[in-house]
Enzyme design. Structure first.
Site, mmCIF file in Angstrom:
data_model
loop_
_atom_site.group_PDB
_atom_site.id
_atom_site.type_symbol
_atom_site.label_atom_id
_atom_site.label_comp_id
_atom_site.label_asym_id
_atom_site.label_seq_id
_atom_site.Cartn_x
_atom_site.Cartn_y
_atom_site.Cartn_z
ATOM 1 N N HIS A 202 1.146 -37.451 5.595
ATOM 2 C CA HIS A 202 1.218 -36.441 4.549
ATOM 3 C C HIS A 202 2.608 -36.253 3.961
ATOM 4 C CE1 HIS A 202 2.956 -32.768 6.642
ATOM 5 N NE2 HIS A 202 2.752 -33.571 7.661
ATOM 6 N N CYS A 326 7.947 -26.311 10.031
ATOM 7 C CA CYS A 326 7.466 -25.959 11.370
ATOM 8 C C CYS A 326 8.151 -24.722 11.933
ATOM 9 C CB CYS A 326 7.672 -27.141 12.321
ATOM 10 S SG CYS A 326 6.763 -28.618 11.829
#
Length: 394
Positions: A202, A326
């Site tokens: 991705h 993240c």
């Protein structure tokens, strides 16, 4: 809200239409299990083989050295944990850097709790690993060096070939997290002495939930997931055929367009950096100005809180980030920015803008105008900025 300007391609990219088109038949037409013995499953098996071939060719590897995973984090975990387990009879020491993605740092910290020893290398002001310190850190018990190919926050490209050579000279495994670099800059695993490499779909206009781990033939890495014979008995689980097909197509497109695409991204990147530094006072670029990913811009604005900047940019229809996706929920300053020597108060004012194939010069111009306006508004509300200006204008 009017037009959206998406400048967070380091977090994820839009799946290319060609990739979606390539994947669709494997959801409902060729849905057979690739591990089955009947003819209907052969289409899936052949599709996986083709994707593996495309990916192997893109990095100069062999097909049987490519293992499909659920993404970069799994690939990092597999490479580091499995190497530690396989080579623990040789030693218990691992070397990494202080600016790695948390998929690497947290894995190393977990291994420390299992009795392994980890050295976290310093980097210079641009985020480059210091090779002299790397050499000094090597011990007779060192079994693995894991250093990222390019940093996901500040875009700095590491001296991977030199690190690989040092590791090879000392008989140490070398793993690199190439999640941000793969598809953006050429990578040749043999020339760079890379033993293991992580990548994710991705990040290069492929689907989410798919990635791969390159494992050089002869490296004693054992199974990471147990329960089946898939991926040559090293990674159990029914293959994500649509995802694998999409990853293969995304890699094919990325390799074909890399030279022209990245040249254009560099031009837009340098234009954006140049104008921001010229037109916004108390701004500094993070990472090396030239030895960086083609699409990466990371700038700190003094007297500005990064989260407020992001929220106000979002209100203008501009998608950006302050660092790794993240850790976007964390209020702590970036560990990468602290590692390159920035004080907390400046590191808190970071903005990461990452360009993509669809980014236009108009997008960049609109973003520069928005950043200038928002930074000025935020500084008007900052007592620190007010105090600074009073002292320096006195």
């Amino acid at each position: 809200m009017g037009k959206m300007i998406y400048l967070d391609n380091a977090a994820t990219t839009k799946t290319a239409p060609e990739v979606v088109e390539a994947m669709l038949p494997y959801f409902s037409q060729y849905y057979g299990n690739a591990s089955s013995v009947y003819e209907f499953g052969n289409a899936s098996k052949e599709a996986i083989s083709h994707a593996r071939e495309v990916i192997a060719e893109s990095i100069g590897a062999k097909e049987n050295e490519i293992y499909f995973t659920a993404g970069g984090s799994e690939s990092d975990n597999w490479a580091i944990k499995a190497a530690a387990e396989a080579y623990k009879d040789k030693g218990n020491h691992i070397i990494t850097s202080k600016i790695e993605h948390h998929a690497v740092l947290h894995t190393c910290q977990w291994l420390e709790r299992q009795g392994f020893e980890v050295t976290y290398l310093d980097v210079d002001e641009f985020g480059v690993v210091k090779l002299d310190e790397l050499k000094k850190a090597i011990r007779p018990t060192t079994i693995l060096i894991t250093v990222m190919f390019a940093n996901n926050e500040i875009g700095t490209i590491e001296p991977v070939a030199q690190i690989g050579r040092i590791a090879k000279e000392h008989g140490i495994l070398f793993h690199t997290d190439a999640v941000q670099a793969f598809g953006q800059i050429p990578i040749y695993v043999d020339e760079m002495d890379i033993d293991m490499m992580s990548a994710s779909g991705h990040k290069l206009n492929g689907p989410k939930g798919i990635g791969f781990l390159y494992i050089r033939k002869g490296v004693k890495i054992r199974s990471f997931l147990h329960g089946g014979a898939q991926e040559r008995k090293r990674r159990a689980g029914t293959e994500n055929v649509p995802g694998i097909v999409g990853l293969g197509k995304a890699v094919e497109l990325a390799m074909a367009s890399m030279e022209m695409r990245t040249r254009r991204e560099r031009e837009l990147r340098d234009y954006l950096i140049g104008r921001i530094l010229k037109e916004v006072p108390f701004a500094r670029v993070n990472g090396d100005r030239t030895n960086r990913l083609p699409n990466n811009v990371n700038i700190c604005f003094q007297f500005v809180e990064g989260e407020s900047l992001l929220i106000m940019l979002d209100m203008e229809g501009i998608c950006a980030s302050s660092g790794s996706a993240c850790t976007s929920g964390s209020l702590d300053p970036s560990h990468v920015l602290l590692a390159i020597g920035l004080p907390h108060e400046i590191a808190h004012g970071s903005l990461r803008l990452t360009l993509g194939a669809d980014t236009t010069k108009e997008d960049i111009d609109d973003t520069i105008l928005a950043v200038k306006k928002i930074v000025a508004q935020l500084r008007e509300m900052s007592p620190l900025y007010e105090d600074y200006m009073k002292k320096n204008n006195a």
